[in-house]
Design a protein around this motif. Sequence first.
Motif, short mmCIF file in Angstrom:
data_model
loop_
_atom_site.label_atom_id
_atom_site.label_comp_id
_atom_site.label_asym_id
_atom_site.label_seq_id
_atom_site.Cartn_x
_atom_site.Cartn_y
_atom_site.Cartn_z
N GLY A 79 49.09 58.50 87.21
CA GLY A 79 49.77 59.66 86.84
C GLY A 79 50.23 59.80 85.83
N ILE A 80 50.48 57.79 85.53
CA ILE A 80 51.44 57.23 84.29
C ILE A 80 50.46 56.72 82.91
N VAL A 81 49.62 56.65 83.56
CA VAL A 81 48.33 55.95 82.77
C VAL A 81 47.79 57.51 82.65
N ALA A 82 46.88 57.99 83.46
CA ALA A 82 46.84 59.47 82.28
C ALA A 82 47.68 60.11 81.56
N THR A 83 48.69 60.56 81.73
CA THR A 83 49.43 61.50 80.33
C THR A 83 49.56 60.54 79.36
N ARG A 84 49.79 58.91 79.19
CA ARG A 84 50.07 57.79 78.39
C ARG A 84 47.87 58.48 77.64
#
Length: 239
Positions: A79-84
């Motif tokens: 989730g955090i990688v995709a958002t970034r």
Amino acid sequence: MANESANDTAQNIGPVILLGPPGAGKGTQSRRIVEHYGIPQISTGDLLRDHVARGTALGLEAKVIMARGELVPDELMYGIVATRLREADCKRGFVLDGFPRTAPQAGWLDAFLEKEVFDKSEKCPPVVIQLLVDYTQLLQRLAGRRSCPTCGRLYNIHSQPPLVDELCDVDGSKLVIRDDDREEVISGRLAAYETQTRRVADYYRAQRRLVAINADRTMDEVTAQIFAVIDNHFKDGCE
Ligand code: AMP
């Protein structure tokens, strides 16, 4: 070296993945790639520390795991990688520091890049650079590491000391030892690297996408090798 950066021509660089154990110099080399090519550094360690500092639900969960020197579960990372990576500054490319760290993360990243970031007009496979370091040097580097709690800049009391003892060159803050750089945690982090991250190298090696570099040399020599690999990989730009 910085005079003729790819940034001048705003050429697409594509994803650059730096692999290597904690202490191999990924952070320092990532920052040099950022300055030279004008693409952002995506450090999953920094993203997680930001969540911890902001006290988000993910941060609270990650904090305990990170303090133990273990890896945060893959599902939380996606989730955090995709958002970034969906942010606009990643369009020309980015350098990933600390991700992927497990084989499933590598597979997830391939699928994500294929589907979302680089559409058919902008396809550009990642270049994967592995930093190889001697184990004794690693321990010394990690034990000597200090970081600035204000700006995040990294130092090493052996190889990259601050101008004034214990103080950040940029903002004068008192340097700290990160929780996960404490000696008792270091061996756990290296063990996690051994058992999990090696499979990431195997994953990319099997696809003939892995370029290994001797990172026992000086920072500048390692940087020169990395720039040569990136320039060679992306010399024709992204399709
Ligand atoms: P780093 O700053 O890259 O050394 O990361 C610090 C800590 O954050 C690691 O020891 C892990 O606990 C966690 N972490 C960072 N990146 C990842 C990742 N890709 N997968 C799982 N955990 C991670």
